[in-house]
Design an enzyme around this catalytic site. Structure first.
Site, PDB file in Angstrom:
ATOM      1  N   ASP A  94       0.835  -1.200   0.000  1.00 40.10           N
ATOM      2  CA  ASP A  94       0.000   0.000   0.000  1.00 40.10           C
ATOM      3  C   ASP A  94       0.872   1.254   0.000  1.00 40.10           C
ATOM      4  O   ASP A  94       1.988   1.238   0.525  1.00 40.10           O
ATOM      5  CB  ASP A  94      -0.907  -0.026   1.246  1.00 40.10           C
ATOM      6  CG  ASP A  94      -2.041   0.969   1.132  1.00 40.10           C
ATOM      7  OD1 ASP A  94      -2.308   1.470   0.020  1.00 40.10           O
ATOM      8  OD2 ASP A  94      -2.670   1.265   2.180  1.00 40.10           O
ATOM      9  N   ASN A 117     -10.647  -2.584  -6.050  1.00 42.37           N
ATOM     10  CA  ASN A 117      -9.820  -1.718  -6.912  1.00 42.37           C
ATOM     11  C   ASN A 117     -10.442  -1.482  -8.288  1.00 42.37           C
ATOM     12  O   ASN A 117     -10.100  -0.521  -8.976  1.00 42.37           O
ATOM     13  CB  ASN A 117      -8.413  -2.287  -7.095  1.00 42.37           C
ATOM     14  CG  ASN A 117      -7.517  -2.111  -5.893  1.00 42.37           C
ATOM     15  OD1 ASN A 117      -6.578  -2.875  -5.680  1.00 42.37           O
ATOM     16  ND2 ASN A 117      -7.790  -1.104  -5.060  1.00 42.37           N
TER      17      ASN A 117
HETATM   18  C1  FPP Z   1      -1.597   0.116  -3.408  1.00 47.52           C
HETATM   19  O1  FPP Z   1      -1.228   1.448  -3.445  1.00 47.52           O
HETATM   20  C2  FPP Z   1      -1.123  -0.650  -4.556  1.00 47.52           C
HETATM   21  C3  FPP Z   1      -1.896  -1.243  -5.524  1.00 47.52           C
HETATM   22  C4  FPP Z   1      -3.361  -1.172  -5.529  1.00 47.52           C
HETATM   23  C5  FPP Z   1      -1.319  -1.958  -6.661  1.00 47.52           C
HETATM   24  C6  FPP Z   1      -0.070  -2.722  -6.408  1.00 47.52           C
HETATM   25  C7  FPP Z   1       0.649  -2.909  -7.683  1.00 47.52           C
HETATM   26  C8  FPP Z   1       1.971  -2.889  -7.868  1.00 47.52           C
HETATM   27  C9  FPP Z   1       2.951  -2.745  -6.792  1.00 47.52           C
HETATM   28  C10 FPP Z   1       2.532  -2.982  -9.234  1.00 47.52           C
HETATM   29  C11 FPP Z   1       2.426  -4.264  -9.963  1.00 47.52           C
HETATM   30  C12 FPP Z   1       2.542  -5.472  -9.168  1.00 47.52           C
HETATM   31  C13 FPP Z   1       2.968  -6.668  -9.628  1.00 47.52           C
HETATM   32  C14 FPP Z   1       2.815  -7.855  -8.755  1.00 47.52           C
HETATM   33  C15 FPP Z   1       3.587  -6.878 -10.939  1.00 47.52           C
HETATM   34  P1  FPP Z   1      -2.351   2.553  -3.518  1.00 47.52           P
HETATM   35  O2  FPP Z   1      -2.557   2.906  -4.938  1.00 47.52           O
HETATM   36  O3  FPP Z   1      -3.566   2.055  -2.805  1.00 47.52           O
HETATM   37  O4  FPP Z   1      -1.695   3.741  -2.736  1.00 47.52           O
HETATM   38  P2  FPP Z   1      -2.432   4.862  -1.852  1.00 47.52           P
HETATM   39  O5  FPP Z   1      -3.032   4.140  -0.678  1.00 47.52           O
HETATM   40  O6  FPP Z   1      -1.306   5.750  -1.473  1.00 47.52           O
HETATM   41  O7  FPP Z   1      -3.447   5.509  -2.713  1.00 47.52           O
END
Ligand code: FPP
Length: 249
Positions: free
Chosen positions: A22, A70
């Site tokens: 996250d 998501n």
């Molecule tokens: C959470 O951060 C992250 C995600 C919803 C996506 C995770 C994806 C990756 C790390 C990239 C690709 C992964 C792989 C396995 C190839 P957020 O967007 O919720 O952050 P925030 O809470 O700050 O808004």
């Protein structure tokens, strides 16, 4: 200086570590960049963590890459995440094979865009005989979805006479979850200073140790991963028993 890595007791490693990655969006925003910049940089942390886990001898590493919820994000972000997944899986399959790592996925995989599903399927097939570690991507996953699907399947089996309702026990339920063949995670890590489970592996983490760090996912490095393991190893896992019982007093 002793590092966290030096403090790890190799004889007491968790078999399965799950991570709620996250903070990509906030990390990007802090630099005045688009949220997708954070996701792109999050891939570096995925690579670091996977490498660290495999080097240590962890058997299963599960990463929460995309939740059912998501899908409600702005279309541009969902599209970018799917493209990133396709690109990353495609690019990393060779490295996974070189390192003897098997790729698996849990979640409603049928709901993924066709190209994403195809890429994932191919990578899973390509790596299925690897045995050093299993990297599990939770994609279009939520625990309530998974449990609902398991209940539907169980009811179907009871209705058709394949299963007796009174024979349903914890093992039966376990065997109907996406994680049927995996051990439960002993350790769950969440980055970005949020203290939530967010619909992730609710059944499987019944007795997991929870570890929260303020680090945002794109900042998460090997030492942060080792620190979480050291913290896990310092805890006493009682599973409902008393401390004295555990020490055989
Ligand atoms: C959470 O951060 C992250 C995600 C919803 C996506 C995770 C994806 C990756 C790390 C990239 C690709 C992964 C792989 C396995 C190839 P957020 O967007 O919720 O952050 P925030 O809470 O700050 O808004």
């Amino acid at each position: 200086m002793t590092t966290f890595k030096d403090q790890i007791d190799k004889s007491k490693l968790p078999k399965h570590i799950a991570i709620i990655m996250d903070g990509n969006g906030r990390w990007a925003k802090k630099q005045g960049k688009l949220r997708t910049f954070g996701h792109n940089n999050g891939v570096g942390s995925v690579r670091e963590t996977t490498e660290a886990a495999a080097e240590l001898g962890i058997e299963y590493l599960t990463l929460y890459a995309f939740s059912t919820e998501n899908w409600n994000r702005p279309k541009y972000e969902v599209d970018a995440l799917m493209r990133l997944l396709v690109k990353t899986i495609n690019k990393e399959t060779k490295t996974l094979n070189k390192n003897n790592i098997r790729l698996q996925a849990i979640g409603n995989l049928q709901s993924l865009p066709k190209d994403c599903y195809k890429e994932l399927h191919e990578a899973m097939k390509n790596t299925e005989n690897n045995s050093r570690m299993t990297l599990v991507l939770a994609l279009s996953y939520s625990s309530k979805w998974e449990i609902t699907e398991a209940v539907k399947e169980l009811v179907k089996n009871v209705k058709s006479g394949k299963l007796k309702a009174e024979d349903i026990n914890e093992q039966t339920i376990n065997s109907h979850l996406c994680t049927a063949k995996m051990p439960d995670p002993e350790l769950l890590i969440r980055t970005s200073g949020e203290y939530r489970i967010s619909n992730f592996l609710l059944w499987q983490i019944a007795y997991s140790e929870l570890y929260f760090t303020d680090k945002l996912w794109p900042e998460f490095r090997k030492e942060d991963f080792y620190e979480a393991i050291v913290s896990y190893q310092q805890r006493e896992r009682r599973f409902g028993k008393t401390s004295e019982q555990l020490k055989g007093k």
